[in-house]
Write a protein that holds these residues in place. Structure first.
Motif, PDB file in Angstrom:
ATOM      1  N   LEU A   1      -0.545  -1.454   0.818  1.00  7.35           N
ATOM      2  CA  LEU A   1      -0.174  -2.097  -0.675  1.00  7.35           C
ATOM      3  C   LEU A   1      -0.972  -3.035  -1.582  1.00  7.35           C
ATOM      4  CD1 LEU A   1       2.771  -3.233  -1.624  1.00  7.35           C
ATOM      5  CD2 LEU A   1       2.485  -4.989  -0.454  1.00  7.35           C
ATOM      6  N   ILE A   2      -1.179  -2.326  -2.681  1.00 13.61           N
ATOM      7  CA  ILE A   2      -2.763  -2.580  -3.732  1.00 13.61           C
ATOM      8  C   ILE A   2      -1.464  -3.070  -4.426  1.00 13.61           C
ATOM      9  CG2 ILE A   2      -4.159  -1.697  -4.847  1.00 13.61           C
ATOM     10  CD1 ILE A   2      -4.322   0.896  -3.097  1.00 13.61           C
ATOM     11  N   VAL A   3      -2.061  -3.995  -4.155  1.00  8.95           N
ATOM     12  CA  VAL A   3      -1.428  -5.617  -5.854  1.00  8.95           C
ATOM     13  C   VAL A   3      -2.570  -5.604  -6.916  1.00  8.95           C
ATOM     14  CG1 VAL A   3      -0.561  -7.754  -6.265  1.00  8.95           C
ATOM     15  CG2 VAL A   3       0.460  -6.322  -3.559  1.00  8.95           C
ATOM     16  N   GLY A   4      -1.958  -5.316  -7.550  1.00 11.08           N
ATOM     17  CA  GLY A   4      -3.137  -5.471  -9.403  1.00 11.08           C
ATOM     18  C   GLY A   4      -3.350  -4.627 -10.145  1.00 11.08           C
ATOM     19  N   ASP A   5      -3.796  -4.876 -11.432  1.00  9.23           N
ATOM     20  CA  ASP A   5      -4.407  -3.541 -12.023  1.00  9.23           C
ATOM     21  C   ASP A   5      -5.222  -3.661 -12.722  1.00  9.23           C
ATOM     22  OD1 ASP A   5      -3.942  -1.235 -13.361  1.00  9.23           O
ATOM     23  OD2 ASP A   5      -1.866  -2.392 -14.645  1.00  9.23           O
ATOM     24  N   GLY A   6      -5.975  -2.659 -13.090  1.00 11.47           N
ATOM     25  CA  GLY A   6      -7.345  -3.027 -14.058  1.00 11.47           C
ATOM     26  C   GLY A   6      -7.511  -0.760 -13.952  1.00 11.47           C
ATOM     27  N   PRO A   7      -8.635  -0.898 -14.925  1.00 13.61           N
ATOM     28  CA  PRO A   7      -8.787   0.638 -14.983  1.00 13.61           C
ATOM     29  C   PRO A   7      -8.798   1.768 -14.089  1.00 13.61           C
ATOM     30  CG  PRO A   7     -11.268  -1.330 -14.980  1.00 13.61           C
ATOM     31  CD  PRO A   7      -9.960  -2.221 -14.680  1.00 13.61           C
ATOM     32  N   TYR A   8      -9.346   1.462 -12.750  1.00 11.31           N
ATOM     33  CA  TYR A   8      -9.569   2.130 -11.541  1.00 11.31           C
ATOM     34  C   TYR A   8      -8.077   2.383 -11.768  1.00 11.31           C
ATOM     35  CZ  TYR A   8     -12.590   4.540  -8.272  1.00 11.31           C
ATOM     36  OH  TYR A   8     -13.864   4.401  -7.419  1.00 11.31           O
ATOM     37  N   ARG A   9      -6.883   2.212 -12.080  1.00  8.89           N
ATOM     38  CA  ARG A   9      -5.491   2.291 -11.108  1.00  8.89           C
ATOM     39  C   ARG A   9      -5.367   4.076 -11.069  1.00  8.89           C
ATOM     40  NH1 ARG A   9       0.324  -0.121 -12.894  1.00  8.89           N
ATOM     41  NH2 ARG A   9       1.449   0.794 -11.251  1.00  8.89           N
ATOM     42  N   GLY A  10      -5.789   5.054 -12.583  1.00  5.34           N
ATOM     43  CA  GLY A  10      -5.472   6.362 -12.256  1.00  5.34           C
ATOM     44  C   GLY A  10      -5.799   7.142 -11.053  1.00  5.34           C
ATOM     45  N   ARG A  11      -7.483   6.543 -11.541  1.00  7.80           N
ATOM     46  CA  ARG A  11      -8.232   7.122 -10.283  1.00  7.80           C
ATOM     47  C   ARG A  11      -7.577   6.927  -8.284  1.00  7.80           C
ATOM     48  NH1 ARG A  11     -14.531   7.181 -11.289  1.00  7.80           N
ATOM     49  NH2 ARG A  11     -15.119   7.830  -9.643  1.00  7.80           N
ATOM     50  N   LEU A  12      -7.162   5.766  -8.559  1.00  8.14           N
ATOM     51  CA  LEU A  12      -6.890   5.821  -7.185  1.00  8.14           C
ATOM     52  C   LEU A  12      -5.546   6.503  -6.572  1.00  8.14           C
ATOM     53  CD1 LEU A  12      -7.812   1.711  -7.052  1.00  8.14           C
ATOM     54  CD2 LEU A  12      -9.075   3.730  -5.597  1.00  8.14           C
ATOM     55  N   ARG A  13      -5.208   6.499  -7.181  1.00  5.62           N
ATOM     56  CA  ARG A  13      -3.211   7.048  -7.550  1.00  5.62           C
ATOM     57  C   ARG A  13      -3.981   8.794  -6.849  1.00  5.62           C
ATOM     58  NH1 ARG A  13       1.659   5.217  -8.154  1.00  5.62           N
ATOM     59  NH2 ARG A  13       1.751   3.187  -9.492  1.00  5.62           N
ATOM     60  N   ALA A  14      -4.632   9.170  -8.402  1.00 13.95           N
ATOM     61  CA  ALA A  14      -5.255  10.609  -8.154  1.00 13.95           C
ATOM     62  C   ALA A  14      -5.821  10.492  -6.727  1.00 13.95           C
ATOM     63  CB  ALA A  14      -6.289  11.193  -9.124  1.00 13.95           C
ATOM     64  N   MET A  15      -6.383   9.552  -6.304  1.00 11.21           N
ATOM     65  CA  MET A  15      -6.871  10.025  -5.072  1.00 11.21           C
ATOM     66  C   MET A  15      -6.400   9.606  -3.785  1.00 11.21           C
ATOM     67  SD  MET A  15     -10.356   7.262  -3.329  1.00 11.21           S
ATOM     68  CE  MET A  15     -11.016   7.456  -5.439  1.00 11.21           C
ATOM     69  N   ALA A  16      -5.244   9.074  -3.536  1.00 10.81           N
ATOM     70  CA  ALA A  16      -3.866   8.933  -2.509  1.00 10.81           C
ATOM     71  C   ALA A  16      -3.419  10.185  -2.814  1.00 10.81           C
ATOM     72  CB  ALA A  16      -2.920   7.846  -2.946  1.00 10.81           C
ATOM     73  N   GLU A  17      -3.254  10.900  -3.717  1.00  4.70           N
ATOM     74  CA  GLU A  17      -2.442  12.414  -3.489  1.00  4.70           C
ATOM     75  C   GLU A  17      -3.546  13.085  -3.416  1.00  4.70           C
ATOM     76  OE1 GLU A  17      -0.005  13.767  -4.864  1.00  4.70           O
ATOM     77  OE2 GLU A  17       1.081  11.212  -5.766  1.00  4.70           O
ATOM     78  N   ARG A  18      -4.235  14.057  -3.181  1.00  4.35           N
ATOM     79  CA  ARG A  18      -5.852  14.164  -3.491  1.00  4.35           C
ATOM     80  C   ARG A  18      -6.017  13.739  -1.180  1.00  4.35           C
ATOM     81  NH1 ARG A  18      -8.634  12.906  -7.399  1.00  4.35           N
ATOM     82  NH2 ARG A  18     -10.381  11.700  -5.774  1.00  4.35           N
ATOM     83  N   GLN A  19      -6.263  12.828  -1.174  1.00  3.53           N
ATOM     84  CA  GLN A  19      -6.239  12.614   0.317  1.00  3.53           C
ATOM     85  C   GLN A  19      -4.610  12.629   1.302  1.00  3.53           C
ATOM     86  OE1 GLN A  19      -8.414  10.652   2.216  1.00  3.53           O
ATOM     87  NE2 GLN A  19      -9.827  11.185   0.329  1.00  3.53           N
ATOM     88  N   GLY A  20      -3.429  12.515   0.547  1.00  4.00           N
ATOM     89  CA  GLY A  20      -2.633  13.036   1.000  1.00  4.00           C
ATOM     90  C   GLY A  20      -1.707  11.940   1.296  1.00  4.00           C
ATOM     91  N   VAL A  21      -1.796  11.523   0.940  1.00  2.00           N
ATOM     92  CA  VAL A  21      -1.308   9.750   1.726  1.00  2.00           C
ATOM     93  C   VAL A  21      -0.375   8.954   0.394  1.00  2.00           C
ATOM     94  CG1 VAL A  21      -2.883   9.486   3.886  1.00  2.00           C
ATOM     95  CG2 VAL A  21      -3.169   8.029   1.263  1.00  2.00           C
ATOM     96  N   ALA A  22      -0.117   9.981  -0.191  1.00  2.00           N
ATOM     97  CA  ALA A  22       0.486   8.536  -1.336  1.00  2.00           C
ATOM     98  C   ALA A  22       1.767   7.974  -1.808  1.00  2.00           C
ATOM     99  CB  ALA A  22       0.297  10.066  -2.698  1.00  2.00           C
ATOM    100  N   ASP A  23       2.541   9.343   0.027  1.00  2.00           N
ATOM    101  CA  ASP A  23       3.787   8.834   0.065  1.00  2.00           C
ATOM    102  C   ASP A  23       3.988   6.731   1.304  1.00  2.00           C
ATOM    103  OD1 ASP A  23       2.937   9.570   2.316  1.00  2.00           O
ATOM    104  OD2 ASP A  23       4.946  10.643   2.641  1.00  2.00           O
ATOM    105  N   SER A  24       2.098   6.860   1.513  1.00  2.00           N
ATOM    106  CA  SER A  24       2.032   5.136   2.259  1.00  2.00           C
ATOM    107  C   SER A  24       1.449   4.268   1.326  1.00  2.00           C
ATOM    108  CB  SER A  24       1.666   6.227   3.766  1.00  2.00           C
ATOM    109  OG  SER A  24       0.308   6.202   3.953  1.00  2.00           O
ATOM    110  N   VAL A  25       0.972   4.772   0.250  1.00  2.00           N
ATOM    111  CA  VAL A  25      -0.012   3.379  -0.315  1.00  2.00           C
ATOM    112  C   VAL A  25       1.040   3.287  -1.469  1.00  2.00           C
ATOM    113  CG1 VAL A  25      -1.898   3.010  -2.093  1.00  2.00           C
ATOM    114  CG2 VAL A  25      -2.315   5.714  -0.093  1.00  2.00           C
ATOM    115  N   VAL A  26       1.119   2.680  -1.866  1.00  2.00           N
ATOM    116  CA  VAL A  26       1.858   1.622  -2.789  1.00  2.00           C
ATOM    117  C   VAL A  26       0.933   0.400  -4.159  1.00  2.00           C
ATOM    118  CG1 VAL A  26       4.599  -0.154  -3.540  1.00  2.00           C
ATOM    119  CG2 VAL A  26       4.238   2.048  -1.220  1.00  2.00           C
ATOM    120  N   PHE A  27       1.288   0.904  -5.106  1.00  2.00           N
ATOM    121  CA  PHE A  27       0.890   0.112  -5.801  1.00  2.00           C
ATOM    122  C   PHE A  27       1.791  -0.793  -6.773  1.00  2.00           C
ATOM    123  CE2 PHE A  27      -1.475   3.832  -5.265  1.00  2.00           C
ATOM    124  CZ  PHE A  27      -3.486   3.710  -5.437  1.00  2.00           C
ATOM    125  N   THR A  28       1.660  -1.296  -6.632  1.00  2.00           N
ATOM    126  CA  THR A  28       2.743  -2.462  -7.457  1.00  2.00           C
ATOM    127  C   THR A  28       2.409  -3.164  -8.737  1.00  2.00           C
ATOM    128  OG1 THR A  28       1.502  -4.674  -7.287  1.00  2.00           O
ATOM    129  CG2 THR A  28       2.734  -3.633  -5.293  1.00  2.00           C
TER     130      THR A  28
END
Length: 380
Positions: free
Chosen positions: A231-258
């Motif tokens: 559960l990643i709480v907060g926002d900032g300039p790194y958000r888009g890259r983190l989402r893309a990283m979760a997709e590449r790692q194959g874990v996007a369905d278990s990483v929640v960005f609030t």
């Protein structure tokens, strides 16, 4: 009654550790002895005017988003000091606004205290900035530091005379606000987390904080703790890259960005986790470093074991092996092993959390910080 003028760029409704620190100190001063002069945050931070009218002290804001050490800003600070009868000044961050010290003394200010955090240690590594920091330290009565790491870095930069006048002043934690029953169940329901193991990270989304290390560690964590959620709480300039990283790692369905959450909901977001993790790391050759990491203490107050990165003063906020674990945040392996250890032994993790809450309640109180500040402002 003589007043204290707090001059700061770091003040709510803009969120962050420094903002919480400065606001917490202001709130614990007698209401008729404080006036705040600060910048105006952008609209994404909420209604600053509505926030200001709720405060028990006056707040004077510049229309700009950043106060700079310009003649115009100094003149307004001098006028406020004269009109409010301020005999002391507290700089929310000593650099660069501490350059106003001589001018404020001409306005009748007798005592000046400058807070330092993490960014001043970065200043200490750059020749021109180091000279400015040294000049500020020579002008103020007291330059504060958060812990041993920041004291050592700053002392080398400002010279022995100014270093001898440094005093420790660290933030406190409101344990009535951050506690184990702060509403975590509601946050879990909101995001469909149910009873799954949850690792929570509350912070700005920037490279230094290490959310990318958490995402890179997550496949290894899931292999040992199936069903776990990050559960990643907060926002900032790194958000888009983190989402893309979760997709590449194959874990996007278990990483929640609030995304950003209201300040009043932060305790509940901490309480939604089983483990708190922010594997911060030092970047840019020591220019970008963690000063302390109040979020680790807020997590401990909430009863969570913490995983902290070994950056700057962050280890000062963790009793390693007792209230949490300190890891190197540059690579995902140490973080993954620490999370697997804590998630795999809920009983031991809960005991760490209990020790953490007891430690915060005894060693990180706002009462102690407020008393300390009183002594610094009065010279007693």
């Amino acid at each position: 009654m003589p007043s204290t003028l707090i001059i700061t760029n770091d003040f709510p409704p803009r969120t962050g550790g420094i903002q919480s620190f400065v606001h917490g100190l202001a709130m614990r001063r007698p209401a008729d002895s404080v006036v705040v002069y600060c910048s105006t945050p952008g609209p994404k931070w909420g209604d600053a005017t509505a926030f200001d009218v709720r405060q028990p002290f006056p707040v004077v804001r510049e229309s700009t988003s950043v106060l700079l050490p310009t003649p115009g800003v100094l003149r307004r600070a001098q006028n406020i000091a004269r009109l409010e009868g301020c005999d002391s000044v507290l700089f929310g961050a000593a650099a660069p606004l501490g350059l106003f010290t001589p001018g404020l003394r001409r306005a009748g200010v007798e005592r000046v205290v400058g807070l330092t955090h993490g960014h001043e240690t970065g200043w200490s590594a750059l020749p021109a900035a180091r000279q400015t920091l040294r000049h500020i330290a020579e002008q103020v009565d007291v330059l504060t530091y958060l812990g041993d790491y920041t004291r050592q870095r700053l002392a080398r930069a400002i010279g022995p005379a100014a270093a001898a006048r440094m005093q420790r002043l660290a933030p406190g934690v409101d344990t009535e606000r951050f506690h184990p029953d702060a509403g975590g169940a509601e946050i879990r329901e909101r995001h469909g987390l149910g009873g799954r193991p949850v690792v929570v990270c509350v912070s700005r989304l920037v490279p230094r904080k290490g959310q990318d290390t958490l995402v890179r560690a997550w496949p290894r964590v899931l292999a040992e703790v199936p069903g776990a959620v990050l559960l990643i709480v907060g926002d900032g300039p790194y958000r888009g890259r983190l989402r893309a990283m979760a997709e590449r790692q194959g874990v996007a369905d278990s990483v929640v960005f609030t995304g950003s959450v209201p300040a009043e909901e932060l305790p509940a977001h901490f309480a939604a986790g089983d483990v708190f993790a922010m594997p911060c790391r030092t970047r840019n050759g020591g220019l970008d470093v963690e000063g302390l990491g109040i979020v680790y203490l807020e997590a401990s107050a909430t009863g969570l074991p913490v995983v902290a990165g070994a950056s700057g003063g962050a280890p000062d906020a963790v009793a390693d092996g007792e209230t949490g674990l300190v890891v190197g945040g540059d690579w995902p392996g140490p973080t993954a092993r620490a999370l697997i250890r804590l998630l795999g032994d809920p009983v031991a993790a809960a005991e760490m959390g209990e020790r953490g809450r007891a430690w915060v309640r005894s060693a990180w109180t706002w009462e102690a910080a407020s008393q300390r500040l009183e002594g610094l402002l009065t010279g007693s």
